[in-house]
Write an enzyme that holds these catalytic residues in place. Sequence first.
Site, mmCIF file in Angstrom:
data_model
loop_
_atom_site.group_PDB
_atom_site.id
_atom_site.type_symbol
_atom_site.label_atom_id
_atom_site.label_comp_id
_atom_site.label_asym_id
_atom_site.label_seq_id
_atom_site.Cartn_x
_atom_site.Cartn_y
_atom_site.Cartn_z
ATOM 1 N N ASP A 1 -0.123 -11.877 7.040
ATOM 2 C CA ASP A 1 -1.525 -11.761 6.647
ATOM 3 C C ASP A 1 -2.467 -12.627 7.828
ATOM 4 O O ASP A 1 -1.921 -13.573 8.212
ATOM 5 C CB ASP A 1 -1.648 -12.944 5.484
ATOM 6 C CG ASP A 1 -3.072 -12.913 4.843
ATOM 7 O OD1 ASP A 1 -3.931 -13.936 5.329
ATOM 8 O OD2 ASP A 1 -3.424 -11.983 4.125
ATOM 9 N N ALA A 2 -3.403 -11.964 8.303
ATOM 10 C CA ALA A 2 -4.116 -12.211 9.154
ATOM 11 C C ALA A 2 -4.937 -13.857 9.079
ATOM 12 O O ALA A 2 -4.799 -14.521 10.127
ATOM 13 C CB ALA A 2 -5.339 -11.233 9.476
ATOM 14 N N HIS B 1 -11.764 5.184 18.107
ATOM 15 C CA HIS B 1 -11.367 3.987 18.842
ATOM 16 C C HIS B 1 -11.840 3.637 20.387
ATOM 17 O O HIS B 1 -11.695 2.313 20.757
ATOM 18 C CB HIS B 1 -9.779 4.253 18.849
ATOM 19 C CG HIS B 1 -8.953 4.178 17.620
ATOM 20 N ND1 HIS B 1 -8.726 5.444 16.750
ATOM 21 C CD2 HIS B 1 -8.604 3.128 16.975
ATOM 22 C CE1 HIS B 1 -8.142 5.064 15.515
ATOM 23 N NE2 HIS B 1 -8.142 3.799 15.752
ATOM 24 N N ASP C 1 -0.431 -7.165 11.904
ATOM 25 C CA ASP C 1 -0.697 -6.353 10.830
ATOM 26 C C ASP C 1 0.157 -6.861 9.446
ATOM 27 O O ASP C 1 1.306 -7.075 9.658
ATOM 28 C CB ASP C 1 -0.375 -5.038 11.032
ATOM 29 C CG ASP C 1 -0.880 -3.760 10.016
ATOM 30 O OD1 ASP C 1 -1.741 -3.174 10.226
ATOM 31 O OD2 ASP C 1 -0.216 -3.770 9.085
ATOM 32 N N GLN D 1 0.779 -1.210 0.067
ATOM 33 C CA GLN D 1 0.146 -0.016 -0.040
ATOM 34 C C GLN D 1 1.012 1.103 -0.021
ATOM 35 O O GLN D 1 2.083 1.336 0.051
ATOM 36 C CB GLN D 1 -0.920 0.022 1.269
ATOM 37 C CG GLN D 1 -0.123 0.030 2.509
ATOM 38 C CD GLN D 1 -1.059 -0.744 3.748
ATOM 39 O OE1 GLN D 1 -2.163 -0.819 3.545
ATOM 40 N NE2 GLN D 1 -0.283 -0.771 4.901
ATOM 41 N N ASP E 1 -9.779 -4.674 13.116
ATOM 42 C CA ASP E 1 -9.818 -3.151 12.743
ATOM 43 C C ASP E 1 -8.994 -3.044 11.122
ATOM 44 O O ASP E 1 -8.191 -2.229 11.061
ATOM 45 C CB ASP E 1 -9.112 -2.026 13.659
ATOM 46 C CG ASP E 1 -9.208 -0.842 13.365
ATOM 47 O OD1 ASP E 1 -10.094 -0.411 12.314
ATOM 48 O OD2 ASP E 1 -8.563 0.043 13.844
#
Length: 525
Positions: free
Chosen positions: A367-368, A289, A333, A259, A385
């Site tokens: 990667d989650a 938050h 993340d 990104q 999130d």
Amino acid sequence: MPTPPPDALDASPQPVNRGNALLVLAVFVVASCGLAYELIAGALASYLLGDSILQFSSIIGAYLFAMGIGSWVSRYVADDALLARFVDLELLVGLFGGVSAAALFLLFALESAPFRLVLYALVTVIGVLVGMEIPLVMRMLHRRQAKFSDLVSRVLTFDYLGALAVSLLFPLVLAPRLGLVRTGFLFGLCNTAIAVWTLWHFRAELGLSARLRGAMAWRAGMVGAALLAGFAASDRLTHWSERALFGDEIIHAISSPYQRLVVTRWKDDLRLYINGNLQFSSRDEYRYHEALVLPALESVRGARRVLVLGGGDGLALRQILKYPQVEHVTLVDLDPRMTSLFSHAEALVALNQHAFSDPRVTVVNADAGQWLQTAADMFDVAIVDFPDPSNFSIGKLYSVPFYRLLSRHVADTGLVVIQATSPYFAPRSYWCVDATLKEAGYRTWPYHALVPSFGEWGFILAAPGRADFRPPTTYRVPTRFLDADTTHQMFSFAPDMPRPQVEPNRLNNQSLVRYFEEDWHGVLR
């Protein structure tokens, strides 16, 4: 009359020489450049316009169609002008392809500019020019090569090898390290170098006077100088375009393999943009938050182990770490550049209150979905999130299989909370997340909060096990936004936010991505 050998039927009158091998090597370069311009256009369109599947598909389709036109047009180049026209062609490809990313970045920042029209016009022009390259090279080689079948196999082999090389280098090295603008200028210089080499090596075969050869050399020098200047000024050009786009001072701008991260500042307001989309404003992010984290942690009062998926800015961590009973937080993340930026940049570290330095925090850059498949950890609360589901790669993280996988890591008395887009601006997207959680076996408690930077924003609390939830009436930690009345209102939906009929988000349909695109297109058009 004797029958000639088969190879003689496939022969041309010229003998093989060293120039042939160099022309074949040139195919490798021009093929690499041609694919690079296609990838740059697709990546740029995805970055600026969103919906990567649509943008890449339409760019590739338009580019290949234009290449077909170029191949057909190449038949009208006379045999005795092949070398001269090839030099001109490489200069044009280098010029248009090299400046394309910079021009589009600058153009996008102008609100009244016809960006899509110029984007596809550039793609078409570059595609036509690139489509002419290989046919011209094959014709040049055929006039010099003894065996046409051998010529075809060599040219196509180096064509495909060039495409392979750039397809690997572009996402792993070029885009993250050089950026799209500098990468465009680099490949433009490669095309120009091929033009200069052809002009010098085949100068005796061009059939041009010294004056005309000098004019071609002068044009090549001008194009090369312009591209070199652009290459040197790439960071400045990108900064100008992003400054015009975002309107504020840019204090951090990073390209990663995943990104583009841009942090801006205006007075005391810090803003994070990912791929051009606002992620938070420091003036009101506490509302987002607190709403995301605190209701779940107040409900699971004995929560000691907390999982955060996404949230690489550390702002959700800041809220979690307010609770002294929390013993361990695992943050997963994908992008190490993101977590590194918010771990070291002074202004951003101050914003998340040094959350990443807390010894209770473990950061995993992965990667989650893949991490959940291999991890054995269990958690009392999971905070999800992720960015909005604007493309299929993110949409899979909002799917039934993903939520089922997540439930294996949440205690029977634990809760999950998910940011779920806006129930006001994107109602089908929001309620699709709720329907997906229910399809995955969760009980849900939808709620929303007003975040001025975003508008009305939605969250969903969910229980994969036997946990129950009641909106908290008090908070054990300091808050700026939440109190009993505000919390009660968050779980009530006004009549102008009705629940539409939606289907769950499954991997085989990715309905959420479609809902998201349609919802926001209706708002922004």
